[in-house]
Design an enzyme around this catalytic site. Structure first.
Site: not given
Ligand code: LLP
Length: 418
Positions: A243, A277, A320, A316, A347, A376, A279-280
């Site tokens: 997150g 964890e 969003y 995105r 479209c 994403y 990701g982004r």
């Molecule tokens: N751990 C869990 C359990 C998660 O559900 C997620 C993301 C992460 C880690 C990684 O989160 P991050 O570090 O990437 O924020 N598609 C959306 C984001 C959805 C996130 C879903 N879960 C967007 O493009 O903003």
């Protein structure tokens, strides 16, 4: 070295001109920087090593952010584990060389097959999201004659102040087990055969820009871990989720030094392995979508730039309302600015990338980079409007290579029959 920079008025990724990428691979195309992936991973690792050198840490890359096997392999080679949410992600991570002991499995709806595989492979932990799932996992483990290593993902009821669709830790969100019920469910789990309690997990949302929600969540988790200890339940792992926010426009990215200090203060004293964890934070700024202008359409009401990338390639903005900076690949010499709405060819009225972009009038064929699209982006793409999946290109210094080919029309139809 800056990852994205203009040299002689042409936008480069590392040392490669985006004009070159467009010529060789066509547009639209996702283009990544190897250095950016490495740097963002190192930012996390270095901050944690600096502030809590004694801690046992697992950085479990949230594979859903950008799932290409080459990206997972790159991070795996740097020591990353993986946070997965499906059998497909398990398959990818294993193929990329991530060891089972470094895989955590999240998600509210794991199937029996997914659970069976996770147990058989003895992954680090399965993050359980309901008492119903706990019962099912126990049953599957008993049938296998094995023990499932589990953590409860608790919902700490914290509003992370992010977009409503990516907040996950509030009461009423579908994720996790209500923190008030956690002790009772841990006790129940402790008495179940087939279940081995190893940890606790949280994930309060995505694109969180402030440290404060993490601090509040960590205080609640630390309290829970203490209370469990009093009940005789000792945990090995604390998974603080992902997150961690990044910069798209004016928001500040999470400062990992600051976060590491909060982890040191609230989580490290619990003497558990600490799992993250992200990701982004790792992938977001590591990639762009390279696209070209099809038409500048002028109407009485608005000026549109219709580009060849669309909402199916980068969802995105349409899902969003997310903002991604859009840069011209060739810096224009014309300084007169016009206001444009930048849209894709799909479209759907919502196929919009930006509503009020100010820029000099571009010409047919001009290239643009939709920035901060590494997370994403490709992983959320679809074939909508029968548009094939885009190629993915990795840049490494002066080198560049395909890590995924453009999908052919034959491949697009490969699973269909008539
Ligand atoms: N751990 C869990 C359990 C998660 O559900 C997620 C993301 C992460 C880690 C990684 O989160 P991050 O570090 O990437 O924020 N598609 C959306 C984001 C959805 C996130 C879903 N879960 C967007 O493009 O903003």
């Amino acid at each position: 070295m800056q990852i994205y920079n203009y040299k002689e008025d042409i936008l480069h990724i590392e040392e490669v001109a985006l004009t070159k990428i467009a010529l060789q691979y066509g547009t639209p195309v996702y283009c990544y920087s190897k250095k950016a992936f490495k740097d963002s991973y190192k930012t996390i690792e270095n901050s944690l090593k600096k502030h809590i050198p004694e801690a046992d840490i697992l950085i479990a890359y949230a594979v859903k952010a950008s799932s290409n096997i080459a990206i997972i392999k790159l991070l795996s080679d740097m020591g990353a584990g993986a946070d997965i949410v499906s059998e497909g992600e398990l398959f990818r991570t294993e193929k990329a060389g991530i060891q089972s002991k470094n895989i955590v499995f999240s998600g509210v709806g794991k199937t029996d097959i997914e659970i069976k595989k996770a147990i058989e492979k003895e992954i680090c932990q399965i993050n359980i999201e309901s008492k119903e799932e706990l019962a099912n996992i126990a049953k599957i483990a008993q049938n296998l004659g094995k023990e499932a290593k589990i953590a409860l993902r608790v919902n700490p009821d914290i509003d992370a102040n992010t977009h409503d669709k990516i907040a996950t830790g509030r009461k009423g969100d579908k994720f996790g087990i209500d923190i008030d019920e956690a002790i009772a469910i841990y006790k129940q789990a402790n008495s179940m055969s087939g279940i081995k309690i190893v940890g606790v997990a949280i994930h309060i949302g995505s694109q969180i820009a402030k440290i404060e929600p993490f601090r509040r969540a960590f205080i609640k988790i630390a309290d829970l871990v203490h209370r469990l200890k009093e009940e005789g339940i000792k945990l090995k792992n604390i998974d603080i989720g992902g997150g961690f926010g990044i910069t798209y426009s004016s928001e500040k990215a999470i400062d990992f030094d600051e976060l590491a200090i909060v982890i040191k203060e609230l989580i490290a004293p619990l003497s558990c392995k600490i799992i993250l964890e992200p990701g982004r934070f790792i992938a977001g700024n590591s990639g762009i979508v390279l696209t070209k202008l099809l038409y500048a359409k002028h109407t009485k009401h608005k000026n549109f730039l219709i580009i060849d990338a669309a909402m199916n390639d980068l969802a995105r903005p349409s899902i969003y309302g997310a903002y991604h900076p859009i840069l011209p690949v060739k810096k224009a010499s014309d300084l007169q600015l016009k206001t444009y709405e930048i849209v894709g060819p799909v479209c759907e009225t919502g196929d919009i990338f930006a509503r009020n972009e100010q820029m000099p009038a571009p010409k047919h064929g001009d290239l643009f980079a939709i920035m901060v699209s590494g997370a994403y982006g490709a992983s959320m793409a679809s074939n909508y409007n029968s548009r094939p999946f885009l190629p993915e290109v990795m840049v490494d210094g002066k080198e560049h290579f395909l890590i995924r080919k453009r999908q052919s029309f034959f491949d697009m139809l490969a699973q269909e029959e008539f």
